[in-house]
Design a protein around this motif. Structure first.
Motif, PDB file in Angstrom:
ATOM      1  N   VAL A 181       0.865  -1.176   0.000  1.00 51.84           N
ATOM      2  CA  VAL A 181       0.000   0.000   0.000  1.00 51.84           C
ATOM      3  C   VAL A 181       0.904   1.229   0.000  1.00 51.84           C
ATOM      4  O   VAL A 181       1.629   1.471   0.972  1.00 51.84           O
ATOM      5  N   PRO A 182       0.935   2.005  -1.087  1.00 58.15           N
ATOM      6  CA  PRO A 182       1.854   3.141  -1.175  1.00 58.15           C
ATOM      7  C   PRO A 182       1.663   4.130  -0.019  1.00 58.15           C
ATOM      8  O   PRO A 182       0.554   4.338   0.474  1.00 58.15           O
ATOM      9  N   GLY A 183       2.791   4.718   0.415  1.00 59.66           N
ATOM     10  CA  GLY A 183       2.759   5.694   1.496  1.00 59.66           C
ATOM     11  C   GLY A 183       3.217   7.057   1.028  1.00 59.66           C
ATOM     12  O   GLY A 183       3.176   7.367  -0.168  1.00 59.66           O
ATOM     13  N   SER A 184       3.689   7.861   1.960  1.00 59.19           N
ATOM     14  CA  SER A 184       4.078   9.240   1.659  1.00 59.19           C
ATOM     15  C   SER A 184       5.440   9.325   0.964  1.00 59.19           C
ATOM     16  O   SER A 184       5.801  10.370   0.450  1.00 59.19           O
ATOM     17  N   ALA A 185       6.189   8.219   0.970  1.00 58.28           N
ATOM     18  CA  ALA A 185       7.489   8.159   0.309  1.00 58.28           C
ATOM     19  C   ALA A 185       7.719   6.722  -0.133  1.00 58.28           C
ATOM     20  O   ALA A 185       7.072   5.792   0.373  1.00 58.28           O
ATOM     21  N   PRO A 186       8.625   6.497  -1.087  1.00 59.68           N
ATOM     22  CA  PRO A 186       8.839   5.133  -1.595  1.00 59.68           C
ATOM     23  C   PRO A 186       9.158   4.112  -0.520  1.00 59.68           C
ATOM     24  O   PRO A 186       8.782   2.937  -0.650  1.00 59.68           O
ATOM     25  N   ASP A 187       9.849   4.533   0.541  1.00 61.43           N
ATOM     26  CA  ASP A 187      10.226   3.577   1.591  1.00 61.43           C
ATOM     27  C   ASP A 187       9.299   3.632   2.800  1.00 61.43           C
ATOM     28  O   ASP A 187       9.593   3.039   3.835  1.00 61.43           O
ATOM     29  N   ARG A 188       8.170   4.321   2.666  1.00 62.17           N
ATOM     30  CA  ARG A 188       7.235   4.450   3.788  1.00 62.17           C
ATOM     31  C   ARG A 188       5.886   3.804   3.473  1.00 62.17           C
ATOM     32  O   ARG A 188       4.839   4.252   3.928  1.00 62.17           O
ATOM     33  N   TYR A 189       5.931   2.731   2.731  1.00 62.57           N
ATOM     34  CA  TYR A 189       4.717   2.023   2.368  1.00 62.57           C
ATOM     35  C   TYR A 189       4.268   1.099   3.498  1.00 62.57           C
ATOM     36  O   TYR A 189       5.020   0.799   4.439  1.00 62.57           O
ATOM     37  N   LEU A 190       3.034   0.653   3.403  1.00 59.78           N
ATOM     38  CA  LEU A 190       2.479  -0.346   4.315  1.00 59.78           C
ATOM     39  C   LEU A 190       2.254  -1.637   3.537  1.00 59.78           C
ATOM     40  O   LEU A 190       2.276  -1.652   2.310  1.00 59.78           O
ATOM     41  N   MET A 191       2.039  -2.719   4.278  1.00 53.51           N
ATOM     42  CA  MET A 191       1.725  -3.996   3.665  1.00 53.51           C
ATOM     43  C   MET A 191       0.387  -4.490   4.206  1.00 53.51           C
ATOM     44  O   MET A 191       0.240  -4.708   5.413  1.00 53.51           O
ATOM     45  N   ALA A 192      -0.586  -4.633   3.316  1.00 52.18           N
ATOM     46  CA  ALA A 192      -1.854  -5.259   3.701  1.00 52.18           C
ATOM     47  C   ALA A 192      -1.663  -6.772   3.575  1.00 52.18           C
ATOM     48  O   ALA A 192      -1.123  -7.255   2.572  1.00 52.18           O
ATOM     49  N   HIS A 193      -2.078  -7.521   4.599  1.00 55.58           N
ATOM     50  CA  HIS A 193      -1.846  -8.968   4.567  1.00 55.58           C
ATOM     51  C   HIS A 193      -2.870  -9.699   5.412  1.00 55.58           C
ATOM     52  O   HIS A 193      -3.530  -9.113   6.272  1.00 55.58           O
ATOM     53  N   SER A 194      -2.987 -10.991   5.181  1.00 53.63           N
ATOM     54  CA  SER A 194      -3.896 -11.822   5.972  1.00 53.63           C
ATOM     55  C   SER A 194      -3.457 -11.804   7.426  1.00 53.63           C
ATOM     56  O   SER A 194      -2.276 -11.972   7.735  1.00 53.63           O
ATOM     57  N   GLN A 195      -4.412 -11.608   8.311  1.00 56.84           N
ATOM     58  CA  GLN A 195      -4.124 -11.556   9.752  1.00 56.84           C
ATOM     59  C   GLN A 195      -4.543 -12.887  10.373  1.00 56.84           C
ATOM     60  O   GLN A 195      -5.609 -13.030  10.943  1.00 56.84           O
ATOM     61  N   LEU A 196      -3.637 -13.874  10.270  1.00 52.10           N
ATOM     62  CA  LEU A 196      -3.927 -15.226  10.719  1.00 52.10           C
ATOM     63  C   LEU A 196      -2.731 -15.807  11.442  1.00 52.10           C
ATOM     64  O   LEU A 196      -1.579 -15.529  11.081  1.00 52.10           O
ATOM     65  N   ALA A 197      -2.988 -16.627  12.445  1.00 50.18           N
ATOM     66  CA  ALA A 197      -1.927 -17.338  13.167  1.00 50.18           C
ATOM     67  C   ALA A 197      -2.258 -18.825  13.120  1.00 50.18           C
ATOM     68  O   ALA A 197      -3.314 -19.248  13.590  1.00 50.18           O
ATOM     69  N   PHE A 198      -1.362 -19.614  12.555  1.00 43.40           N
ATOM     70  CA  PHE A 198      -1.594 -21.036  12.363  1.00 43.40           C
ATOM     71  C   PHE A 198      -0.857 -21.868  13.406  1.00 43.40           C
ATOM     72  O   PHE A 198       0.286 -21.578  13.754  1.00 43.40           O
ATOM     73  N   LEU A 199      -1.518 -22.926  13.865  1.00 45.77           N
ATOM     74  CA  LEU A 199      -0.850 -23.955  14.649  1.00 45.77           C
ATOM     75  C   LEU A 199      -0.758 -25.178  13.759  1.00 45.77           C
ATOM     76  O   LEU A 199      -1.770 -25.739  13.330  1.00 45.77           O
ATOM     77  N   MET A 200       0.475 -25.580  13.464  1.00 41.92           N
ATOM     78  CA  MET A 200       0.726 -26.741  12.614  1.00 41.92           C
ATOM     79  C   MET A 200       1.216 -27.891  13.476  1.00 41.92           C
ATOM     80  O   MET A 200       1.908 -27.689  14.485  1.00 41.92           O
ATOM     81  N   GLY A 201       0.888 -29.117  13.085  1.00 43.15           N
ATOM     82  CA  GLY A 201       1.260 -30.287  13.859  1.00 43.15           C
ATOM     83  C   GLY A 201       2.677 -30.744  13.588  1.00 43.15           C
ATOM     84  O   GLY A 201       3.381 -30.199  12.728  1.00 43.15           O
ATOM     85  N   PRO A 202       3.142 -31.758  14.303  1.00 41.76           N
ATOM     86  CA  PRO A 202       4.496 -32.291  14.125  1.00 41.76           C
ATOM     87  C   PRO A 202       4.762 -32.819  12.720  1.00 41.76           C
ATOM     88  O   PRO A 202       5.906 -32.908  12.300  1.00 41.76           O
ATOM     89  N   ASP A 203       3.687 -33.150  11.999  1.00 44.56           N
ATOM     90  CA  ASP A 203       3.824 -33.632  10.630  1.00 44.56           C
ATOM     91  C   ASP A 203       3.706 -32.498   9.613  1.00 44.56           C
ATOM     92  O   ASP A 203       3.703 -32.741   8.400  1.00 44.56           O
ATOM     93  N   GLY A 204       3.593 -31.264  10.104  1.00 47.14           N
ATOM     94  CA  GLY A 204       3.491 -30.123   9.212  1.00 47.14           C
ATOM     95  C   GLY A 204       2.096 -29.845   8.706  1.00 47.14           C
ATOM     96  O   GLY A 204       1.897 -28.940   7.890  1.00 47.14           O
ATOM     97  N   LYS A 205       1.105 -30.594   9.198  1.00 53.94           N
ATOM     98  CA  LYS A 205      -0.269 -30.390   8.751  1.00 53.94           C
ATOM     99  C   LYS A 205      -1.003 -29.435   9.695  1.00 53.94           C
ATOM    100  O   LYS A 205      -0.700 -29.377  10.886  1.00 53.94           O
ATOM    101  N   PRO A 206      -1.982 -28.689   9.188  1.00 51.19           N
ATOM    102  CA  PRO A 206      -2.648 -27.676  10.005  1.00 51.19           C
ATOM    103  C   PRO A 206      -3.567 -28.270  11.069  1.00 51.19           C
ATOM    104  O   PRO A 206      -4.250 -29.268  10.823  1.00 51.19           O
TER     105      PRO A 206
END
Length: 215
Positions: free
Chosen positions: A160-185
């Protein structure tokens, strides 16, 4: 006022939760019997192999965590509000679980995967992750490596562009996953917190969820 990036995060998170819920709802044919609880994300196509770089410059692969549970959150260190708050909730919840059961707590590997590899170098991630938990790994990589990891976890993000090239934001999924010992969700960890006490609400729920699924 909620900025565009924050609004995007919440919309994506809500949409994904609805998708996961729809995909997994109706699978309990117990008719109310006391059958053992099944992980809510069991069978979901989430997760996969990745090769990234941690805050110490070391190569990290998903296979490095074989046999361990993984707590995975995607975000970025330059996030002005959402990511730091989410990480605080998650890591306080993990610390609470570790205090209750050190052996099981040690089986959980907490991972923070950036969606902003341009700015989140290992040097930038090191002091950031150190604020939240001594075992939290901050993972970055090339744009292609990050895109592949995000795709595997059904995580979306965009600049998401900001006030300067290096002052942008990032819109992203807001999720926290717990994965098992086998790597499955196994489950999505709770991030919503209706309380105003930073030591209660979501951290308590996170600890409870970890206690429920980590064996």
């Amino acid at each position: 006022m909620m900025n565009v990036a924050n609004m995007g995060q919440r919309i994506v998170r809500a949409s994904l939760i609805l998708v996961f819920g729809a995909a997994l709802a109706g699978c309990d044919g117990s008719g109310g019997s006391a059958a053992p609880a099944r992980p809510p994300l069991e069978g979901a196509r989430i997760g996969g192999p990745f090769t990234l770089t941690d805050q110490n410059g070391r190569t990290v692969r998903d296979s490095d965590f074989a046999g361990r549970y993984r707590l995975i959150y995607f975000g970025y260190s330059f996030c002005p509000d959402i990511c730091p708050v989410d990480l605080q909730k998650l890591m306080r919840g993990l610390a609470r679980f570790e205090k209750t059961d050190a052996a099981r707590g040690a089986r959980v590997a907490p991972l923070f995967i950036t969606v902003d590899p341009a700015r989140d170098t290992p040097e930038a991630l090191k002091p950031f992750v150190a604020r939240y938990h001594p075992r939290l790994l901050g993972l970055t990589g090339t744009p292609e490596q990050i895109a592949a990891a995000a795709k595997a976890f059904v995580v979306t993000y965009n600049k998401v562009p900001g006030s300067a090239p290096d002052r942008y934001l990032m819109a992203h999924s807001q999720l926290a996953f717990l994965m098992g010992p086998d790597g499955k969700p196994l489950a999505l960890l709770p991030l919503d917190d209706p309380t105003t006490d930073p030591d209660e609400g979501a951290p308590t729920k996170v600890a409870a969820e970890l206690a429920k699924w980590v064996k």
